[in-house]
Enzyme design. Structure first.
Site, mmCIF file in Angstrom:
data_model
loop_
_atom_site.group_PDB
_atom_site.id
_atom_site.type_symbol
_atom_site.label_atom_id
_atom_site.label_comp_id
_atom_site.label_asym_id
_atom_site.label_seq_id
_atom_site.Cartn_x
_atom_site.Cartn_y
_atom_site.Cartn_z
ATOM 1 N N ARG A 1 33.962 27.805 -2.921
ATOM 2 C CA ARG A 1 34.916 28.908 -2.926
ATOM 3 C C ARG A 1 36.088 28.579 -2.017
ATOM 4 N NH1 ARG A 1 30.881 34.046 -1.755
ATOM 5 N NH2 ARG A 1 29.547 33.827 -3.603
ATOM 6 N N ASP B 1 39.325 30.877 -0.155
ATOM 7 C CA ASP B 1 39.756 32.244 0.076
ATOM 8 C C ASP B 1 41.184 32.473 -0.398
ATOM 9 O OD1 ASP B 1 37.323 32.946 1.237
ATOM 10 O OD2 ASP B 1 37.978 32.327 3.243
ATOM 11 N N TYR C 1 38.958 18.828 4.432
ATOM 12 C CA TYR C 1 39.982 19.868 4.507
ATOM 13 C C TYR C 1 41.067 19.447 5.488
ATOM 14 C CZ TYR C 1 37.167 23.454 2.107
ATOM 15 O OH TYR C 1 36.456 24.172 1.193
ATOM 16 N N ARG D 1 38.673 27.577 9.170
ATOM 17 C CA ARG D 1 39.661 28.460 9.782
ATOM 18 C C ARG D 1 39.199 28.963 11.149
ATOM 19 N NH1 ARG D 1 40.500 32.690 5.141
ATOM 20 N NH2 ARG D 1 41.841 33.685 6.708
#
Length: 267
Positions: free
Chosen positions: A64, A66, A126, A211
């Site tokens: 997933r 966001d 990431y 994050r």
């Protein structure tokens, strides 16, 4: 394929599975996963595939993302009946004509019948981007921060991540995962004249993990947390002790890695 249930013979149609490598700009989407009353990347890809192939298709993503999060390398898979034929390159071309401009299909290829984009991934990378100054061309791709940051200390804190596997402190609460263990193999900051880029690679990530890690490392860079405090955050296994999650629009999924033997030609 024939299967026998009592005295009844049932003909089962075999399935073929395909991986789709795609990229998308997340600014106009509420993440990857389909959700009610919101535009998502998965919904757009499902609609395009179902239209072009003239059958109901539901893609399964590698994970997933966001709202506002981007992906330059995202993988999804779908299935069709064994007897259904199409050219992968031509299908990618047709999908790109049908999809909105902020979603691009980069490759489609057949894989083994049990290959799975989420469960077979062995590493994900990431990148989080911070801009030091106002730049209208970075509004949707960077988080602007005014504070002066001690990047060397942030990198020292990032190295501490390699010593741990339980990252409950950086996980979104009340998720349905069985374990909060992850193995991080890369975590580093690079600085240019007007930009900070954080790269992190692991075998898996928890919801909101990157994050939350970035937000906590920024606390270190601002001098609001020392290295011992950063270590205590990890060891506490308590999300409330970590820093705030940074905005999603600075986050990019940039690479998904798989074993070499998933493609159908290796069957």
């Amino acid at each position: 394929m024939l299967t026998f249930v009592g005295e009844t013979v049932i003909l089962l149609e075999l399935k073929k599975r395909y991986f789709i490598r795609l990229s998308y700009k997340g600014s106009n989407f509420h993440g990857w996963q389909i959700q009610p009353n919101a535009s998502t990347v998965q919904e757009e890809v499902n609609k395009a595939l179902s239209t072009v192939l003239n059958q109901a298709i539901n893609v399964v993503g590698c994970g997933r993302t966001d709202t506002g999060v981007h992906a330059s390398d995202f993988m999804a898979h779908f299935e069709v009946e064994e007897s259904f034929e199409f050219d992968c390159e031509k299908l990618a071309f047709k999908l790109n004509r049908f999809l909105p401009y902020d979603i691009a299909i980069n490759e489609i290829f057949r894989v083994k019948a049990d290959a799975h984009t989420r469960f077979d991934a062995i590493a994900r990378t990431y990148v989080y981007r911070i801009t030091k100054r106002k730049n209208p061309f970075r509004k949707e791709s960077h988080w602007q921060i005014q504070h002066v940051l001690d990047v060397a200390k942030m990198n020292d804190a990032a190295k501490i991540l390699f010593e741990y596997i339980d990252f409950t402190s950086f996980s979104k609460l009340h998720t349905d995962v069985k374990t909060n263990n992850c193995k991080i193999s890369k975590a580093e900051w690079l600085e240019t004249a007007d930009e900070l880029v954080f790269t992190i690679k692991a075998d898996r990530f928890l919801r909101n993990m990157v994050r939350a890690i970035v937000g906590t490392l920024v606390e270190v860079g601002r001098g609001k947390m020392d290295l011992a405090g950063f270590r205590k955050v990890i060891e506490s296994k308590n999300r409330s002790n970590a820093g705030s999650s940074v905005p999603g629009h600075g986050l990019f999924l940039v690479k998904i890695e798989y074993p070499d033997d998933l493609r159908a030609e290796d069957v």
